[in-house]
Write a protein that holds these residues in place. Structure first.
Motif, mmCIF file in Angstrom:
data_model
loop_
_atom_site.group_PDB
_atom_site.id
_atom_site.type_symbol
_atom_site.label_atom_id
_atom_site.label_comp_id
_atom_site.label_asym_id
_atom_site.label_seq_id
_atom_site.Cartn_x
_atom_site.Cartn_y
_atom_site.Cartn_z
ATOM 1 N N GLU A 175 -4.401 3.792 -3.805
ATOM 2 C CA GLU A 175 -5.222 3.056 -4.763
ATOM 3 C C GLU A 175 -4.858 1.572 -4.860
ATOM 4 O O GLU A 175 -5.739 0.725 -5.015
ATOM 5 C CB GLU A 175 -5.111 3.692 -6.161
ATOM 6 N N ASN A 176 -3.577 1.253 -4.780
ATOM 7 C CA ASN A 176 -3.148 -0.114 -5.081
ATOM 8 C C ASN A 176 -2.682 -0.920 -3.870
ATOM 9 O O ASN A 176 -2.445 -2.135 -3.997
ATOM 10 C CB ASN A 176 -2.031 -0.081 -6.128
ATOM 11 N N ILE A 177 -2.538 -0.264 -2.721
ATOM 12 C CA ILE A 177 -2.174 -0.992 -1.498
ATOM 13 C C ILE A 177 -3.301 -0.931 -0.480
ATOM 14 O O ILE A 177 -3.745 -1.964 0.042
ATOM 15 C CB ILE A 177 -0.866 -0.440 -0.899
ATOM 16 N N GLU A 178 -3.791 0.274 -0.198
ATOM 17 C CA GLU A 178 -4.809 0.434 0.842
ATOM 18 C C GLU A 178 -6.204 -0.002 0.392
ATOM 19 O O GLU A 178 -6.858 -0.818 1.055
ATOM 20 C CB GLU A 178 -4.848 1.889 1.325
ATOM 21 N N ARG A 179 -6.692 0.544 -0.711
ATOM 22 C CA ARG A 179 -8.070 0.261 -1.125
ATOM 23 C C ARG A 179 -8.346 -1.229 -1.367
ATOM 24 O O ARG A 179 -9.424 -1.718 -0.994
ATOM 25 C CB ARG A 179 -8.435 1.064 -2.369
ATOM 26 N N PRO A 180 -7.414 -1.975 -1.956
ATOM 27 C CA PRO A 180 -7.690 -3.409 -2.146
ATOM 28 C C PRO A 180 -7.876 -4.170 -0.827
ATOM 29 O O PRO A 180 -8.393 -5.293 -0.843
ATOM 30 C CB PRO A 180 -6.450 -3.905 -2.906
ATOM 31 N N CYS A 181 -7.464 -3.583 0.277
ATOM 32 C CA CYS A 181 -7.598 -4.250 1.580
ATOM 33 C C CYS A 181 -8.961 -4.005 2.238
ATOM 34 O O CYS A 181 -9.285 -4.644 3.246
ATOM 35 C CB CYS A 181 -6.504 -3.765 2.534
ATOM 36 N N PHE A 182 -9.755 -3.084 1.709
ATOM 37 C CA PHE A 182 -11.017 -2.721 2.361
ATOM 38 C C PHE A 182 -11.906 -3.941 2.601
ATOM 39 O O PHE A 182 -12.437 -4.136 3.691
ATOM 40 C CB PHE A 182 -11.785 -1.694 1.520
ATOM 41 N N GLU A 183 -12.070 -4.747 1.571
ATOM 42 C CA GLU A 183 -12.962 -5.904 1.690
ATOM 43 C C GLU A 183 -12.462 -6.875 2.754
ATOM 44 O O GLU A 183 -13.247 -7.426 3.535
ATOM 45 C CB GLU A 183 -13.089 -6.607 0.341
ATOM 46 N N ALA A 184 -11.147 -7.083 2.803
ATOM 47 C CA ALA A 184 -10.577 -8.007 3.790
ATOM 48 C C ALA A 184 -10.768 -7.484 5.201
ATOM 49 O O ALA A 184 -11.073 -8.257 6.126
ATOM 50 C CB ALA A 184 -9.088 -8.216 3.506
ATOM 51 N N VAL A 185 -10.604 -6.179 5.405
ATOM 52 C CA VAL A 185 -10.760 -5.593 6.741
ATOM 53 C C VAL A 185 -12.191 -5.756 7.233
ATOM 54 O O VAL A 185 -12.433 -6.124 8.394
ATOM 55 C CB VAL A 185 -10.353 -4.101 6.729
ATOM 56 N N VAL A 186 -13.163 -5.495 6.364
ATOM 57 C CA VAL A 186 -14.567 -5.666 6.753
ATOM 58 C C VAL A 186 -14.848 -7.133 7.076
ATOM 59 O O VAL A 186 -15.528 -7.447 8.059
ATOM 60 C CB VAL A 186 -15.503 -5.160 5.636
#
Length: 364
Positions: A175-186
């Motif tokens: 929730e706090n490490i992986e999911r916040p990166c979704f937007e950056a990866v896209v």
């Protein structure tokens, strides 16, 4: 809480410029629907996009398996997904330390569902059917295949949420490490990497000269010692008229450093060096490890030249020659790798493919 499981089907291109074929969605386990995005039918396309955006707006959670590609394809037709709603089951599977992260592997292991692959439905190779033009005789299978992706994604998300809730540390990672990166990866995949193509072409020509220089050095070292291999070899050819095998003698022009047979013959028969063996197979080996092992004990110019030739050839053929084929065809000429947030198994670092930026030979 409304959970929308979503999957897209599209052309075989990079998601940044792929053509949407349709999407499947599921609100509950065991039920899914496929909506085609019909090429050449603007009214139907507008309706499909409007329906999907409405579904996303209704949902509390939107879950996909490997979300970056799907997000980019949907962006291309004007669909937006709020990142605070977005979940990804491939990332969840990685956090839960699943051995296999593929949706079909997870479906079989945890849900007892053995899903068809796209090759099962559309074939493979030159005869592979275009997902944007599936013929009527394959339509039922195609819809079943697409719906299964959405259905199993939804089921797997629900299972993962139960498992993550059992371990607060893993839940925090997701929730706090992986999911916040979704937007950056896209965004990274969408923006791509700018390449100086004229410089790359210049490097390619420079490498070609270096490859040829190393090749000539190897030919001089080997000399005529492999003439028994270079003059003729026997190959069984089938005579179509008689059905019999015919031995055909063919000439080889010169020493080929890419031939394992010739390198083995030179090292272990002509030079007489002690055979190095492959750790896994136990067979004679002339791989990099074996050549370095011999070089530590023998002062032979063949070793540095064959290693340099291999490294330069790998750079030229695997990287410089392949990169132009991966560039965006729509004008900006950028590379758009797929960045995998779940990373490499051994290290956990982010990985990329097409191209793999972390796979440049370390000795080149």
């Amino acid at each position: 809480m409304k959970i929308l499981a979503l999957d897209t089907e599209h052309s075989y291109d990079n998601p940044v410029w792929a053509i949407l074929a349709g999407y499947s969605y599921s609100w509950e386990p065991g039920a899914a629907r496929y909506v085609p995005y019909r090429q050449g039918d603007p009214a139907s396309q507008e309706a499909a996009v409007g329906q999907l955006q409405a579904l996303i707006n209704q949902a509390d959670i939107v879950v996909m398996h490997n979300m970056a590609g799907d997000c980019l394809v949907l962006e291309g037709v004007g669909v937006t997904i709020p990142y605070d709603k977005l979940h990804d089951t491939i990332v969840g599977a990685a956090v839960l330390q699943e051995e296999d992260l593929g949706l079909k592997d997870l479906g079989a292991k945890h849900h007892g569902v053995y899903m068809a692959t796209i090759d099962d439905v559309l074939g493979s190779g030159k005869g592979r059917v275009d997902p944007c033009n599936v013929p009527p005789e394959l339509w039922e299978q195609w819809v079943e295949y697409a719906c299964a992706d959405a259905d199993i994604t939804g089921r797997e998300f629900r299972r993962q949420q139960v498992e993550l809730a059992k371990d607060p540390l893993l839940l925090n990672v997701y929730e706090n490490i992986e999911r916040p990166c979704f937007e950056a990866v896209v965004a990274m995949q969408r923006n791509g990497v700018l390449v100086d193509w004229p410089k790359l072409e210049e490097l390619d020509k420079e490498l070609e000269g270096l490859v040829q220089s190393e090749y000539q050095a190897l030919v001089e070292i080997v000399g005529s010692s492999l003439d028994h291999l270079l003059i003729t070899y026997t190959k069984g050819r089938l005579d179509k008229k008689t059905g019999q095998r015919i031995n055909v003698k063919e000439k080889r022009a010169s020493f080929n450093p890419a031939s394992n047979l010739q390198v083995h013959e030179f090292l272990y028969r002509i030079r007489g060096y002690p055979a190095q063996t492959n750790i896994k197979s136990g067979n004679e080996s002339a791989d990099e490890r074996s050549i370095y092992a011999l070089w530590e004990k023998r002062d032979d110019l063949f070793f540095p030249h064959i290693l340099e030739w291999r490294g330069l050839t790998t750079l030229k053929t695997r990287y410089l020659a392949s990169l132009p084929r991966l560039q965006n065809p729509n004008g900006n000429k950028r590379l758009h790798p797929s960045f995998n947030l779940w990373g490499a198994k051994q290290t956990g670092r982010m990985a990329s493919n097409e191209p793999n930026f972390q796979n440049i030979p370390v000795r080149s």
